[in-house]
Design a protein around this motif. Structure first.
Motif, PDB file in Angstrom:
ATOM      1  N   VAL A  57      -9.376  10.644   3.885  1.00 29.03           N
ATOM      2  CA  VAL A  57     -10.088  10.967   2.643  1.00 29.03           C
ATOM      3  C   VAL A  57     -11.355  11.730   3.005  1.00 29.03           C
ATOM      4  CG1 VAL A  57     -11.224  10.051   0.592  1.00 29.03           C
ATOM      5  CG2 VAL A  57      -9.208   8.892   1.516  1.00 29.03           C
ATOM      6  N   ILE A 107      -4.831   7.474  -3.603  1.00 28.84           N
ATOM      7  CA  ILE A 107      -4.153   6.814  -2.481  1.00 28.84           C
ATOM      8  C   ILE A 107      -2.994   5.976  -2.996  1.00 28.84           C
ATOM      9  CG2 ILE A 107      -4.437   5.062  -0.666  1.00 28.84           C
ATOM     10  CD1 ILE A 107      -7.374   6.133  -0.410  1.00 28.84           C
ATOM     11  N   LYS A 108      -3.199   5.316  -4.121  1.00 26.77           N
ATOM     12  CA  LYS A 108      -2.110   4.542  -4.738  1.00 26.77           C
ATOM     13  C   LYS A 108      -0.938   5.459  -5.085  1.00 26.77           C
ATOM     14  CE  LYS A 108      -3.266   1.505  -8.081  1.00 26.77           C
ATOM     15  NZ  LYS A 108      -3.469   0.982  -9.467  1.00 26.77           N
ATOM     16  N   LEU A 109      -1.251   6.600  -5.702  1.00 30.93           N
ATOM     17  CA  LEU A 109      -0.214   7.557  -6.093  1.00 30.93           C
ATOM     18  C   LEU A 109       0.531   8.085  -4.864  1.00 30.93           C
ATOM     19  CD1 LEU A 109       1.117   9.351  -8.266  1.00 30.93           C
ATOM     20  CD2 LEU A 109      -0.801  10.930  -8.031  1.00 30.93           C
ATOM     21  N   PHE A 114     -10.519   8.320  -5.617  1.00 26.33           N
ATOM     22  CA  PHE A 114      -9.810   8.327  -4.339  1.00 26.33           C
ATOM     23  C   PHE A 114      -8.825   7.152  -4.259  1.00 26.33           C
ATOM     24  CE2 PHE A 114     -13.676  10.652  -2.548  1.00 26.33           C
ATOM     25  CZ  PHE A 114     -13.016  11.870  -2.478  1.00 26.33           C
ATOM     26  N   GLU A 115      -9.249   5.997  -4.749  1.00 25.44           N
ATOM     27  CA  GLU A 115      -8.391   4.812  -4.697  1.00 25.44           C
ATOM     28  C   GLU A 115      -7.100   5.046  -5.481  1.00 25.44           C
ATOM     29  OE1 GLU A 115     -11.598   4.828  -5.359  1.00 25.44           O
ATOM     30  OE2 GLU A 115     -12.613   3.329  -4.115  1.00 25.44           O
ATOM     31  N   VAL A 130       2.940   5.495  -3.409  1.00 23.76           N
ATOM     32  CA  VAL A 130       4.206   5.425  -4.149  1.00 23.76           C
ATOM     33  C   VAL A 130       5.093   6.615  -3.795  1.00 23.76           C
ATOM     34  CG1 VAL A 130       5.245   5.513  -6.450  1.00 23.76           C
ATOM     35  CG2 VAL A 130       3.252   4.073  -6.044  1.00 23.76           C
ATOM     36  N   TYR A 165      -1.379  -3.563   2.098  1.00 27.91           N
ATOM     37  CA  TYR A 165      -1.412  -2.748   0.877  1.00 27.91           C
ATOM     38  C   TYR A 165      -0.089  -2.003   0.687  1.00 27.91           C
ATOM     39  CZ  TYR A 165      -2.653   0.414  -2.796  1.00 27.91           C
ATOM     40  OH  TYR A 165      -2.648   1.093  -3.982  1.00 27.91           O
ATOM     41  N   HIS A 191     -12.886   8.054   4.802  1.00 31.95           N
ATOM     42  CA  HIS A 191     -11.961   6.942   5.051  1.00 31.95           C
ATOM     43  C   HIS A 191     -10.805   7.478   5.864  1.00 31.95           C
ATOM     44  CE1 HIS A 191     -10.097   3.082   4.186  1.00 31.95           C
ATOM     45  NE2 HIS A 191      -8.977   3.716   3.885  1.00 31.95           N
ATOM     46  N   TYR A 215      -0.583  12.736 -11.175  1.00 31.96           N
ATOM     47  CA  TYR A 215      -1.814  13.413 -10.731  1.00 31.96           C
ATOM     48  C   TYR A 215      -2.781  13.705 -11.874  1.00 31.96           C
ATOM     49  CZ  TYR A 215      -4.975  16.982  -9.010  1.00 31.96           C
ATOM     50  OH  TYR A 215      -6.095  17.684  -8.695  1.00 31.96           O
ATOM     51  N   ASP A 216      -4.038  13.545 -11.582  1.00 25.99           N
ATOM     52  CA  ASP A 216      -5.091  13.897 -12.530  1.00 25.99           C
ATOM     53  C   ASP A 216      -6.307  14.271 -11.692  1.00 25.99           C
ATOM     54  OD1 ASP A 216      -7.189  13.985 -14.288  1.00 25.99           O
ATOM     55  OD2 ASP A 216      -6.787  12.031 -15.193  1.00 25.99           O
ATOM     56  N   LEU A 236      -3.659   8.494   6.911  1.00 24.39           N
ATOM     57  CA  LEU A 236      -4.383   8.740   5.666  1.00 24.39           C
ATOM     58  C   LEU A 236      -5.791   9.208   6.005  1.00 24.39           C
ATOM     59  CD1 LEU A 236      -5.043   8.378   2.597  1.00 24.39           C
ATOM     60  CD2 LEU A 236      -5.500   5.972   3.107  1.00 24.39           C
TER      61      LEU A 236
END
Lengths: 245, 245
Positions: free
Chosen positions: A200, A175-177, A171-172, A180, A220, A210, A165-166, A198
């Motif tokens: 956003v 979503i990747k984090l 946003f992309e 996982v 994805y 989104h 996290y940061d 999901l």
């Protein structure tokens, strides 16, 4: 069981939930656990839930005033002046429903009918806010010291969130984090299952930026799930080697 | 709480445990949770424990026959003909101690005094074996379908083990993998703490190949702990990017 995460970023809010409910391993169903309501241009409010499905569905139904005819319904979340008031309404309703059911069914039922919720959203003129609602009806609010909340089966997917996290991330990337984190949880616990929801919410937009349902065929999700093993092995390889002596 | 992992490799066995015990967050102590006994050239047997400390220390003391004078003690684990028999002895003893204490203190005490154990080792002429012992005294054995057992606070450190494990890996790689799994757990749960105990048992050697206590100053642990955040971020970066539309 369930897995839901609400995450606060500088850019706004990202929310993800699974949809599996189970009453024993031989009674598995798919139910939505993420709901949102909006007044375009003025507010957007999301609720995610974990715990007893009858309890959480009852909360959502009562929020939507479904015991009245459609023309007479009004959703108090859409009239609340602040997100704090929204969290109070949801918390009080949740606590009422749990305690009413428990008082009808004896003291041990309190655990059975328990549930917790994540409430997130933004009302015009105020900051985006994120709350974790306890079964007792009280709640805590996220800050950039503790910028995300998880409910349900939280442990498997937590280490990667802590490390990845940061608050300035896109946003992309968020979503990747989350993908996982959910994939790790799905792999470890059968009671958390696809599809995922999901959402956003971009700051000051008051509408979903989104929205997506991620199912087993989602390209994805599949590509992250298959790439992550390889990426982790590569990450392990890159760490300093241990020497036996 | 506790975190212990026993892992079976083609080359032998690798075991790691933490040493923190707590009775509330204001009463934290360090106690060894990994024990081993050997007959050089003939057998090596390890026990790791999670759960009530009085229970697990009592098991170890009785295995070592400490209620007798030192000259009269004999450790039945060192005389058992097979590892299966070793697991039975430990399981029966564990179940006896829990049920005796529970019967003295009422039914609710059964949970309080509960504990589980990992037993691992090898006796000459037979394969290395790894067992998970339940509080009820029964047990399961690892195979290459399920090649590692965790006890205690198992969830945070599980996803990386699932992804990183490979039966053909070197001892050094297995230690690296365990270090990451323990670091993830330490970061997430205050009831799991340093120092860690590490033991490597090479197949057909019947003596520890490597034994180590890893404390806060340990340079390897520190370097893995600090490198892993960076390695994970890099791994995340390498995954396919999500596109919002």
């Amino acid at each position: 069981m369930t897995y839901c995460v609400g995450m606060m970023l500088d850019r706004g809010l990202v929310l993800m939930s699974d949809t599996r409910t189970n009453s024993g391993v031989d009674n598995i169903s798919t139910f939505r656990k993420m709901y949102h309501w909006e007044v375009p241009g003025e507010r957007i409010i999301t609720v995610m839930s974990a715990g007893n499905l009858a309890t959480t569905q009852s909360v959502i139904s009562q929020l939507e005033d479904r015991n009245k005819a459609p023309s007479e319904r009004h959703n108090s979340l859409l009239e609340a002046p602040t997100m704090f008031r929204v969290a109070s309404i949801v918390g009080n309703l949740l606590q009422d429903i749990i305690s009413e059911r428990a008082s009808d069914n004896g003291q041990r039922a309190a655990g059975t009918f328990s549930a917790s919720m994540i409430v997130a959203g933004q009302i015009k003129g105020m900051e985006p806010r994120l709350f974790l609602i306890y079964p007792e009806g009280n709640f805590i609010e996220a800050s950039f010291d503790t910028p995300f909340f998880q409910i349900g089966e939280t442990k498997y997917g937590r280490p990667i969130l802590i490390r990845g996290y940061d608050r300035t991330m896109s946003f992309e990337s968020a979503i990747k984090l989350l993908t996982v984190s959910f994939d790790s949880t799905l792999k470890a616990n059968l009671s958390v299952g696809l599809p995922l929801d999901l959402l956003v919410i971009e700051r000051d937009k008051f509408a979903p930026l989104h929205e997506r349902r991620i199912d087993e065929a989602d390209p994805y999700f599949r590509s992250v799930s298959t790439s992550w093993s390889e990426a982790l092995r590569h990450a392990l390889d890159g760490l300093p080697n241990y020497h036996l002596d």
